[in-house]
Design a protein around this motif. Structure first.
Motif, PDB file in Angstrom:
ATOM      1  N   GLY A  40      11.691   7.707  34.797  1.00 27.20           N
ATOM      2  CA  GLY A  40      12.962   8.399  34.881  1.00 27.20           C
ATOM      3  C   GLY A  40      13.959   7.809  35.857  1.00 27.20           C
ATOM      4  N   ILE A  41      14.763   8.691  36.435  1.00 27.81           N
ATOM      5  CA  ILE A  41      15.882   8.336  37.306  1.00 27.81           C
ATOM      6  C   ILE A  41      15.601   8.861  38.704  1.00 27.81           C
ATOM      7  CG2 ILE A  41      18.358   8.637  37.723  1.00 27.81           C
ATOM      8  CD1 ILE A  41      17.848   7.067  35.202  1.00 27.81           C
ATOM      9  N   TRP A  42      15.824   8.011  39.720  1.00 27.70           N
ATOM     10  CA  TRP A  42      15.744   8.457  41.119  1.00 27.70           C
ATOM     11  C   TRP A  42      17.154   8.650  41.633  1.00 27.70           C
ATOM     12  CZ3 TRP A  42      17.145   5.956  45.861  1.00 27.70           C
ATOM     13  CH2 TRP A  42      16.693   6.634  47.017  1.00 27.70           C
ATOM     14  N   ILE A  43      17.427   9.824  42.203  1.00 30.02           N
ATOM     15  CA  ILE A  43      18.746  10.129  42.727  1.00 30.02           C
ATOM     16  C   ILE A  43      18.759   9.868  44.223  1.00 30.02           C
ATOM     17  CG2 ILE A  43      20.477  11.931  43.060  1.00 30.02           C
ATOM     18  CD1 ILE A  43      19.469  13.243  40.504  1.00 30.02           C
ATOM     19  N   ASP A  44      19.642   8.984  44.661  1.00 26.87           N
ATOM     20  CA  ASP A  44      19.771   8.638  46.073  1.00 26.87           C
ATOM     21  C   ASP A  44      20.697   9.655  46.742  1.00 26.87           C
ATOM     22  OD1 ASP A  44      20.066   7.553  48.561  1.00 26.87           O
ATOM     23  OD2 ASP A  44      20.541   5.523  47.860  1.00 26.87           O
ATOM     24  N   ARG A  45      20.118  10.601  47.448  1.00 27.12           N
ATOM     25  CA  ARG A  45      20.889  11.692  48.033  1.00 27.12           C
ATOM     26  C   ARG A  45      21.565  11.298  49.345  1.00 27.12           C
ATOM     27  NH1 ARG A  45      19.694  15.836  44.763  1.00 27.12           N
ATOM     28  NH2 ARG A  45      17.718  15.702  43.620  1.00 27.12           N
ATOM     29  N   SER A  46      21.384  10.047  49.770  1.00 28.82           N
ATOM     30  CA  SER A  46      22.032   9.601  51.002  1.00 28.82           C
ATOM     31  C   SER A  46      23.371   8.933  50.733  1.00 28.82           C
ATOM     32  CB  SER A  46      21.125   8.638  51.768  1.00 28.82           C
ATOM     33  OG  SER A  46      21.014   7.412  51.067  1.00 28.82           O
ATOM     34  N   THR A  47      23.754   8.781  49.474  1.00 22.81           N
ATOM     35  CA  THR A  47      25.018   8.139  49.139  1.00 22.81           C
ATOM     36  C   THR A  47      25.984   9.149  48.551  1.00 22.81           C
ATOM     37  OG1 THR A  47      24.281   7.555  46.897  1.00 22.81           O
ATOM     38  CG2 THR A  47      23.837   5.967  48.649  1.00 22.81           C
ATOM     39  N   ALA A  48      27.255   8.844  48.659  1.00 16.24           N
ATOM     40  CA  ALA A  48      28.291   9.677  48.055  1.00 16.24           C
ATOM     41  C   ALA A  48      29.289   8.760  47.346  1.00 16.24           C
ATOM     42  CB  ALA A  48      28.981  10.530  49.115  1.00 16.24           C
ATOM     43  N   PRO A  49      29.425   8.867  46.032  1.00 11.88           N
ATOM     44  CA  PRO A  49      28.655   9.761  45.162  1.00 11.88           C
ATOM     45  C   PRO A  49      27.198   9.311  45.074  1.00 11.88           C
ATOM     46  CG  PRO A  49      29.966   8.249  43.852  1.00 11.88           C
ATOM     47  CD  PRO A  49      30.383   8.033  45.274  1.00 11.88           C
ATOM     48  N   ARG A  50      26.342  10.215  44.655  1.00 14.33           N
ATOM     49  CA  ARG A  50      24.920   9.917  44.617  1.00 14.33           C
ATOM     50  C   ARG A  50      24.596   8.876  43.550  1.00 14.33           C
ATOM     51  NH1 ARG A  50      22.549  16.112  45.225  1.00 14.33           N
ATOM     52  NH2 ARG A  50      23.000  16.317  47.461  1.00 14.33           N
ATOM     53  N   ALA A  51      23.924   7.810  43.999  1.00 19.66           N
ATOM     54  CA  ALA A  51      23.488   6.781  43.060  1.00 19.66           C
ATOM     55  C   ALA A  51      22.322   7.312  42.229  1.00 19.66           C
ATOM     56  CB  ALA A  51      23.076   5.523  43.810  1.00 19.66           C
ATOM     57  N   ARG A  52      22.304   6.921  40.965  1.00 21.96           N
ATOM     58  CA  ARG A  52      21.221   7.291  40.049  1.00 21.96           C
ATOM     59  C   ARG A  52      20.542   5.990  39.645  1.00 21.96           C
ATOM     60  NH1 ARG A  52      21.770  12.384  37.602  1.00 21.96           N
ATOM     61  NH2 ARG A  52      20.816  11.551  35.699  1.00 21.96           N
ATOM     62  N   VAL A  53      19.310   5.793  40.124  1.00 21.90           N
ATOM     63  CA  VAL A  53      18.658   4.483  40.069  1.00 21.90           C
ATOM     64  C   VAL A  53      17.544   4.480  39.023  1.00 21.90           C
ATOM     65  CG1 VAL A  53      17.415   2.731  41.391  1.00 21.90           C
ATOM     66  CG2 VAL A  53      19.158   4.138  42.524  1.00 21.90           C
ATOM     67  N   THR A  54      17.599   3.503  38.115  1.00 22.63           N
ATOM     68  CA  THR A  54      16.488   3.219  37.227  1.00 22.63           C
ATOM     69  C   THR A  54      15.933   1.842  37.593  1.00 22.63           C
ATOM     70  OG1 THR A  54      15.743   3.189  34.914  1.00 22.63           O
ATOM     71  CG2 THR A  54      17.906   2.222  35.392  1.00 22.63           C
TER      72      THR A  54
END
Length: 211
Positions: free
Chosen positions: A119-133
Motif C-alpha cells: 500500500g501507501i505510507w503517509i509521511d505525517r512529518s511533511t506538509a502537505p503529507r507525502a504519500r509514498v509507494t
C-alpha cells in the motif's frame, strides 16, 4: 572445517574479537542476500523473480544489528539511531538523514511485521503529507535508495484507486554493496577508537549476559 575456536581465538582482546564477530555476521548477511537474489522462475508472470522483501528485511535487520553494536545498546533503535550509523559509514549524500527516515519508517515495520510493504505510507512529518509507494529491484543501480516525487494512482492492487505523490526506489544489490563497505569500515574503526570498543563490549554483555 574444524571446530570454532573459543572466543573466536581472541579472548581478552575485544578489538580482535569485534572484528572477527562483525565479519562473521557480514558473511552470514551476504549468504542470505545471495539466496534471496538468486533468480527463480515466477509463478505469476513470464521470466524470473527474486525474494525481494526477505532481502530487504535482512538489510533492515543487519542495519539494526550494527547500529546497536555501534551505539552500545541493542534496544530502542529507530531511524535516528540508524542515521547516526549511516551518517558515518555509508556514502553521502546518498544516505541523508531524511532519506533514512523515510526508508526506515515507511518500510522497516511493514516488512518486519507483514513481510511486504503493502500500500501507501503517509509521511505525517511533511506538509502537505507525502504519500509514498515503492519499487524494489534486484539490480545494482545507484543510488541504492532514492525517494522521487512521482504522482500517480495505484489501481491493480487496492480495492479502489489510491493516489500517491512519491516513490521510493530500492536497488538491492547496490544496497548490499554499500552495507558491506560500511560494515567493514565500522569494523576497522573499532580497532582504533576506544569508545567504539566499549560500546561493542556493552552490547556483548546484553547479548551474552554473564549473570
Amino acid at each position: 572445517m574444524g571446530p570454532r575456536l573459543a572466543h573466536r581465538n581472541a579472548a581478552g582482546n575485544i578489538s580482535a574479537f569485534a572484528r572477527d564477530f562483525i565479519e562473521a555476521r557480514l558473511a552470514g548477511f551476504e549468504k542470505d542476500l545471495t539466496i534471496c537474489l538468486t533468480p527463480t522462475p515466477s509463478l505469476t508472470r513470464r521470466g524470473n523473480t527474486h525474494a525481494y522483501f526477505p532481502a530487504l528485511g535482512a538489510c533492515f535487520g543487519f542495519l539494526e544489528y550494527v547500529t546497536g553494536l555501534f551505539r552500545g545498546n541493542i534496544n530502542g533503535i529507530g531511524w535516528r539511531q540508524i542515521a547516526d550509523w549511516t551518517d558515518r559509514f555509508l556514502p553521502q549524500p546518498d544516505y541523508g538523514r531524511d532519506m533514512v527516515r523515510v526508508f526506515f519508517d515507511a518500510f522497516r515495520h511493514s516488512v518486519a511485521h507483514r513481510g511486504i510493504a503493502t500500500g501507501i505510507w503517509i509521511d505525517r512529518s511533511t506538509a502537505p503529507r507525502a504519500r509514498v509507494t515503492w519499487r524494489v529491484l534486484a539490480d545494482a543501480r545507484r543510488p541504492a535508495c532514492r525517494l522521487v516525487a512521482e504522482a500517480g494512482v495505484l489501481k491493480s492492487d487496492p480495492p479502489w484507486p489510491c493516489p500517491y505523490t512519491h516513490r521510493m526506489h530500492i536497488h538491492l544489490r547496490a544496497l548490499r554493496t554499500d552495507l558491506r563497505k560500511g560494515v567493514l569500515s565500522y569494523a576497522g574503526a573499532i580497532g582504533t577508537e576506544p569508545h567504539l570498543q566499549r560500546n561493542f563490549e556493552t552490547c556483548m554483555r546484553q547479548l551474552y549476559p554473564l549473570g
